[in-house]
Design an enzyme around this catalytic site. Structure first.
Site, PDB file in Angstrom:
ATOM      1  N   ASP A 283       0.867  -1.164   0.000  1.00 38.06           N
ATOM      2  CA  ASP A 283       0.000   0.000   0.000  1.00 38.06           C
ATOM      3  C   ASP A 283       0.917   1.230   0.000  1.00 38.06           C
ATOM      4  OD1 ASP A 283      -2.136   1.745   0.050  1.00 38.06           O
ATOM      5  OD2 ASP A 283      -3.192   0.728   1.662  1.00 38.06           O
TER       6      ASP A 283
HETATM    7  C1  NOJ Z   1      -3.966   3.976   0.185  1.00 41.62           C
HETATM    8  C2  NOJ Z   1      -5.161   3.092   0.338  1.00 41.62           C
HETATM    9  O1  NOJ Z   1      -5.079   2.399   1.561  1.00 41.62           O
HETATM   10  C3  NOJ Z   1      -5.316   2.091  -0.786  1.00 41.62           C
HETATM   11  O2  NOJ Z   1      -6.534   1.430  -0.625  1.00 41.62           O
HETATM   12  C4  NOJ Z   1      -5.211   2.772  -2.115  1.00 41.62           C
HETATM   13  O3  NOJ Z   1      -5.426   1.857  -3.154  1.00 41.62           O
HETATM   14  C5  NOJ Z   1      -3.839   3.417  -2.219  1.00 41.62           C
HETATM   15  N1  NOJ Z   1      -3.719   4.409  -1.173  1.00 41.62           N
HETATM   16  C6  NOJ Z   1      -3.589   4.067  -3.569  1.00 41.62           C
HETATM   17  O4  NOJ Z   1      -4.323   5.202  -3.722  1.00 41.62           O
END
Ligand code: NOJ
Length: 746
Positions: A283
């Protein structure tokens, strides 16, 4: 003797062959693709390999990235949706970099790209995987039309705490429902053939992220291996089996180990047990965040831990690009681990056909955005996702008899909020609010008096109430802004915010029928509001076509059929409360007393059982609940056998009748209970559901088949299997209804 030895040898050889057989590719790779991967890999320098493992967020001019792309230092970008820029990125990679490897372009396409569908929690409320699959397909067509080939969806985190803002982004509390939605979305995004409209799915967040302590985002979780295997992992396994191309690690640390450095989940389970050969991305900066977690000293340390745990691509920590070369040189990371990661990245790019078709046709892509058929599907999905929680008979409203309609409430004309969280590419201008839809349908009959959330707007009450007195019916649209749910947007108070509850009281006092519709990112605690309206529809955030969908429901063109994908609580103090809990040794069992327990009742009146003195033991609405304008009756419930072998199939037959005056659709739900196990088992578990449309007065005999293998769980011996013994089964319209039938598993 000689014969026996030969036989033994033959058996051994067969066993050996079985062990050395390559596992089938979960993402559908083949020999041709594998050969191309090896050819490419053999030509890549270590730096180029590491470049493939680096994902960066786009922003600003293409020129900012041109050099890094040319040098093969970026394998993927996220957050660019301009097809002209994307084509330019691809051109630099394909034509100007040494090996011509195209870029993987990612975006959070969570519940639609331009045409926004209900938030995922609302999608789950449809209990309609086929429709959800269609929505994901539409999202894929629109997103790939602009050059995006990878979405960070579906989110498969089981969520049993509505304070957690990200409950909006998933399918709610149930393992089975989540798994079916997971498969549907993976199939929808990626399509049947991985063609130019295939949007690689990314199942996230691996794993346990929804169990954040206190419902505060990013918080630690403490899930045992048994809970992981029985509750949190199965939807991911189902999605892997459905062919998900990619997976994202989660932010949380579970039992002390951050997911991005967790070898057990990323290697032992994902790779070795499930055979997943797609790519694993972190993430956003979740690798870097292992430093504040206290799981690594610096970026080099966490990069080492992440890659050795099985991460293939780094989203925005820049840990791989900065440190992997030195880590390989010092022997802390094997180059073979890098090769494996790069294989998985190239595999996805090859499967998506990016090498053959790196560019997008800008005009053709533009033409498919907001296509009529897309809007139509979004409307139908919003219709199926709305849940009728209360109706004293006022609904459906009769279009010919309504006279003046007062429309008010903060969500009546809030196009942005109605789209819900993660709707980056949805546009206000294309969103149809309930106010717009009502005005169009009832020209000259709608009186709109706006209302905001804040206390200062309270003076407005007088205007609104005066207008209510003049109206024949009051349609009030309540709820929460999009920004109150989603990532990092958690709440400790789940009542309607601001003065909305007071507004409802004031409207009721005006004496005209009040119909409330709630749009929210979670199940709010609306118990105190229910007596102040004659009917309540719960729509979650319904997306682009929410307005027309709700009007169709309120006026009976469509009969509500949505069901709660999560337990609705009476008060936030009941968290966590979910239907498939295990039984205590002192279960709450006094059904009459528990319905109306008062604070002054005291504990002794109910014995030493498991309940709250002030709120009893029941939620406001159970999982799977939702009314219709008609009624359904289940009868003749029978199983084909009293006992089933482990490899058998349970055949359930029953009659379902539409006993009311409207055509309608019932979401038939089948629950089971495993009465005694090597560990305590949930009091009920959903094992099957199906939407059954029935005309008014129609009765049908239905058959449901459930393989006995569906009853398996990870027991005390650490093996997932069905344990013999007694079971109960319910078929009903929600998780709290029906009478059980018994059977045995041998
Ligand atoms: C953080 C989020 O937790 C995740 O779900 C998301 O896909 C990513 N950022 C990318 O934007």
């Amino acid at each position: 003797m000689k014969y026996t030895r030969t036989l033994l040898l033959a058996v051994l050889l067969v066993l050996l062959a079985a062990c050395t057989q390559p596992k089938p590719s979960t993402v559908g790779s083949d020999a041709g693709i594998e050969k191309r991967i090896e050819q490419l890999l053999s030509r890549m320098t270590l730096a180029e390999k590491i470049g493939q493992m680096n994902q960066v967020s786009a922003g600003g001019e293409v020129s900012n990235y041109a050099e890094a792309l040319r040098n093969g230092q970026i394998g993927s970008i996220l957050n660019e949706v301009d097809p002209v820029k994307i084509n330019e990125f691809q051109r630099i990679c394909v034509e100007e970099s040494r090996l011509g490897i195209p870029l993987l372009v990612g975006r959070d396409v969570i519940h639609g790209f331009h045409t926004i569908f209900p938030i995922p929690l609302g999608l789950a409320a449809t209990f309609d995987p086929a429709l959800v699959e269609q929505g994901a397909r539409i999202a894929a067509v629109e997103a790939t039309g602009q050059g995006v080939r990878w979405t960070f969806s579906p989110m498969l985190d089981i969520a049993r705490d509505p304070r957690w803002g990200r409950m909006a982004e998933g399918s709610g509390e149930d393992v089975y429902l989540d798994a079916r939605m997971a498969e549907a979305m993976v199939r929808g995004y990626q399509g049947e053939a991985l063609d130019a409209n295939a949007l690689a799915a990314c199942i996230k967040h691996f794993v346990g992220y929804g169990a954040a302590e206190g419902g505060r985002d990013y918080n630690s979780t403490f899930l045992t291996e048994r809970q992981l295997r029985n509750v949190y992992l199965p939807p991911f396994e189902a999605a892997v089996k459905a062919g998900a191309l990619t997976l994202m690690t989660s932010f949380n640390d579970n039992d002390g180990v951050p997911s991005t450095g967790n070898t057990f989940i990323l290697k032992d389970v994902l790779r070795d047990e499930w055979g997943f050969d797609g790519l694993v991305v972190t993430d956003w900066n979740s690798m870097g965040e292992m430093i504040p977690h206290g799981f690594g000293t610096d970026r080099k340390d966490v990069a080492c831990k992440a890659v050795n745990a099985g991460v293939d691509m780094d989203m925005m920590t820049f840990g791989f690009i900065s440190h992997l070369e030195e880590l390989v040189a010092s022997g802390q990371v094997k180059e073979s681990a890098i090769d494996e990661a790069v294989r998985r990245i190239l595999r996805v790019k090859l499967l998506l056909g990016l090498f053959e078709h790196p560019y997008v046709d800008v005009d053709a892509g533009q033409a498919v955005q907001y296509a009529e058929s897309h809007l139509d599907a979004a409307r139908r999905t919003a219709e199926e996702s709305a849940i009728l929680l209360k109706n004293d008979g006022i609904l459906p409203l009769k279009a010919g008899q309504v006279g003046t309609i007062l429309v008010t409430g903060p969500m009546a004309d809030a196009p942005h909020d109605q789209l819900g969280t993660w709707s980056f590419d949805g546009e206000k201008a294309h969103t149809v609010t309930p106010l717009q839809a009502l005005k169009e349908r009832f020209p000259g009959q709608v009186n709109y008096v706006p209302y905001g959330y804040s206390r200062e707007r309270r003076t407005r009450f007088d205007d609104i109430v005066a207008a209510a007195r003049r109206a024949d019916v009051v349609l009030v649209f309540l709820g929460e802004e999009a920004i109150l749910s989603g990532e990092a947007h958690c709440l400790a108070d789940l009542n309607l915010i601001g003065t909305q509850s007071e507004l409802l009281v004031a409207l009721k006092a005006a004496g005209k029928p009040v119909v409330a519709t709630v749009m929210a990112g979670r199940p709010l605690t609306i118990e105190r509001d229910l007596p102040n309206c004659r009917a309540m529809l719960y729509a979650f955030h319904p997306g682009t076509m929410g307005g027309p969908a709700l009007v169709n429901l309120l006026f009976g063109d469509v009969n509500p059929s949505g069901k709660t994908p999560v337990t609705f609580l009476r008060t936030v103090g009941q968290v966590p409360m979910y239907y498939s809990h295990t039984m205590t040794g002192r279960p709450y069992n006094n059904e009459t007393l528990l319905a109306d327990i008062e604070p002054e009742a005291g504990q002794t009146s109910l014995g030493n059982t498991s309940y709250y003195l002030d709120y009893g033991a029941r939620p406001l609405f159970p999982f799977g609940y939702g009314l219709s304008y008609t009624t359904f009756d289940y009868s003749d419930i029978a199983l084909d056998k009293e006992a089933y072998p482990q490899d058998g199939t349970i055949r359930l037959t029953f009659s379902l009748a539409n006993t009311g005056a409207y055509d309608g659709t019932e979401v038939v739900q089948v629950y089971i209970r495993d009465l005694v196990g090597s560990i305590t088992r949930p009091v009920k578990e959903l094992k099957y559901f199906e939407r059954v449309p029935l005309k008014a007065g129609e009765k049908r005999t239905l058959e449901v088949q459930i393989p006995v293998s569906e009853l398996a769980f990870f027991g005390l011996d650490g093996v997932t299997k069905v344990e013999p013994g007694g079971f109960q089964l319910w078929v009903a319209g929600d998780s709290a209804s029906g009478q059980p039938v018994s059977f045995q598993v041998l």
